[in-house]
Scaffold this motif. Structure first.
Motif, PDB file in Angstrom:
ATOM      1  N   ALA A  70       0.842  -1.202   0.000  1.00  0.00           N
ATOM      2  CA  ALA A  70       0.000   0.000   0.000  1.00  0.00           C
ATOM      3  C   ALA A  70       0.876   1.251   0.000  1.00  0.00           C
ATOM      4  O   ALA A  70       0.576   2.224  -0.694  1.00  0.00           O
ATOM      5  CB  ALA A  70      -0.933   0.000   1.204  1.00  0.00           C
ATOM      6  N   GLY A  71       1.962   1.228   0.755  1.00  0.00           N
ATOM      7  CA  GLY A  71       2.870   2.366   0.793  1.00  0.00           C
ATOM      8  C   GLY A  71       3.487   2.649  -0.566  1.00  0.00           C
ATOM      9  O   GLY A  71       3.582   3.804  -0.988  1.00  0.00           O
ATOM     10  N   ILE A  74       0.806   4.192  -2.760  1.00  0.00           N
ATOM     11  CA  ILE A  74       0.555   5.579  -2.375  1.00  0.00           C
ATOM     12  C   ILE A  74       1.656   6.491  -2.900  1.00  0.00           C
ATOM     13  O   ILE A  74       1.389   7.553  -3.470  1.00  0.00           O
ATOM     14  CB  ILE A  74       0.432   5.705  -0.840  1.00  0.00           C
ATOM     15  N   MET A  75       2.902   6.074  -2.739  1.00  0.00           N
ATOM     16  CA  MET A  75       4.015   6.927  -3.148  1.00  0.00           C
ATOM     17  C   MET A  75       4.144   7.009  -4.669  1.00  0.00           C
ATOM     18  O   MET A  75       4.583   8.027  -5.189  1.00  0.00           O
ATOM     19  CB  MET A  75       5.317   6.436  -2.525  1.00  0.00           C
ATOM     20  N   SER A 102      -4.018   8.828  -0.188  1.00  0.00           N
ATOM     21  CA  SER A 102      -3.941   9.073   1.245  1.00  0.00           C
ATOM     22  C   SER A 102      -3.278   7.911   1.958  1.00  0.00           C
ATOM     23  O   SER A 102      -3.542   6.750   1.670  1.00  0.00           O
ATOM     24  CB  SER A 102      -5.353   9.277   1.796  1.00  0.00           C
ATOM     25  N   ASP A 103      -2.410   8.242   2.907  1.00  0.00           N
ATOM     26  CA  ASP A 103      -1.778   7.206   3.710  1.00  0.00           C
ATOM     27  C   ASP A 103      -2.508   6.992   5.033  1.00  0.00           C
ATOM     28  O   ASP A 103      -2.006   6.348   5.932  1.00  0.00           O
ATOM     29  CB  ASP A 103      -0.309   7.533   3.962  1.00  0.00           C
ATOM     30  N   GLU A 117      -4.807   5.069   5.826  1.00  0.00           N
ATOM     31  CA  GLU A 117      -5.097   3.682   6.185  1.00  0.00           C
ATOM     32  C   GLU A 117      -3.881   2.962   6.763  1.00  0.00           C
ATOM     33  O   GLU A 117      -4.003   1.864   7.280  1.00  0.00           O
ATOM     34  CB  GLU A 117      -5.644   2.896   4.986  1.00  0.00           C
ATOM     35  N   LEU A 118      -2.714   3.598   6.708  1.00  0.00           N
ATOM     36  CA  LEU A 118      -1.501   2.991   7.250  1.00  0.00           C
ATOM     37  C   LEU A 118      -1.310   3.360   8.716  1.00  0.00           C
ATOM     38  O   LEU A 118      -1.685   4.447   9.152  1.00  0.00           O
ATOM     39  CB  LEU A 118      -0.279   3.456   6.462  1.00  0.00           C
ATOM     40  N   ASP A 174       4.178   2.860   9.998  1.00  0.00           N
ATOM     41  CA  ASP A 174       4.341   2.655   8.557  1.00  0.00           C
ATOM     42  C   ASP A 174       4.435   3.992   7.823  1.00  0.00           C
ATOM     43  O   ASP A 174       5.231   4.144   6.898  1.00  0.00           O
ATOM     44  CB  ASP A 174       3.193   1.820   7.992  1.00  0.00           C
ATOM     45  N   ARG A 175       3.650   4.974   8.231  1.00  0.00           N
ATOM     46  CA  ARG A 175       3.730   6.311   7.624  1.00  0.00           C
ATOM     47  C   ARG A 175       5.089   6.944   7.889  1.00  0.00           C
ATOM     48  O   ARG A 175       5.682   7.550   7.003  1.00  0.00           O
ATOM     49  CB  ARG A 175       2.611   7.210   8.152  1.00  0.00           C
ATOM     50  N   LEU A 193       7.622   5.270   5.614  1.00  0.00           N
ATOM     51  CA  LEU A 193       7.480   5.794   4.248  1.00  0.00           C
ATOM     52  C   LEU A 193       8.167   7.152   4.110  1.00  0.00           C
ATOM     53  O   LEU A 193       8.865   7.400   3.125  1.00  0.00           O
ATOM     54  CB  LEU A 193       6.005   5.964   3.886  1.00  0.00           C
ATOM     55  N   ASP A 250      11.290   7.930   1.741  1.00  0.00           N
ATOM     56  CA  ASP A 250      11.113   8.970   0.731  1.00  0.00           C
ATOM     57  C   ASP A 250      12.223  10.018   0.820  1.00  0.00           C
ATOM     58  O   ASP A 250      12.635  10.569  -0.190  1.00  0.00           O
ATOM     59  CB  ASP A 250       9.739   9.617   0.872  1.00  0.00           C
TER      60      ASP A 250
END
Length: 62
Positions: free
Chosen positions: A32-33, A36-37, A42-43, A45-46, A50-51, A54, A58
């Motif tokens: 999912a990450g 998203i990236m 939208s993150d 849900e993480l 995990d955010r 990410l 990044d």
């Protein structure tokens, strides 16, 4: 971080080529990450960890 480069996920561990980038809470969270990236979205849900991971990935200059 160039999110268009080849990435792999094994049991929640993300690799950039053969370099370990970090371990997410689950395989699905890592996937999912990446989604998203690469595509935006939208993150929310993480999980917070995990955010944070990410964001750290990044910021990497890989």
């Amino acid at each position: 971080m160039d999110w268009s480069q080849p990435l792999s996920v094994i049991d929640g561990r993300m690799y950039i080529g053969d370099r370990w980038a970090g371990t997410f809470s689950s395989h699905s969270a890592a996937m999912a990450g990446i989604q998203i990236m690469r595509n935006g979205g939208s993150d929310v849900e993480l999980a917070e960890d995990d955010r944070d991971l990410l964001a750290a990935i990044d910021a990497d200059e890989v």
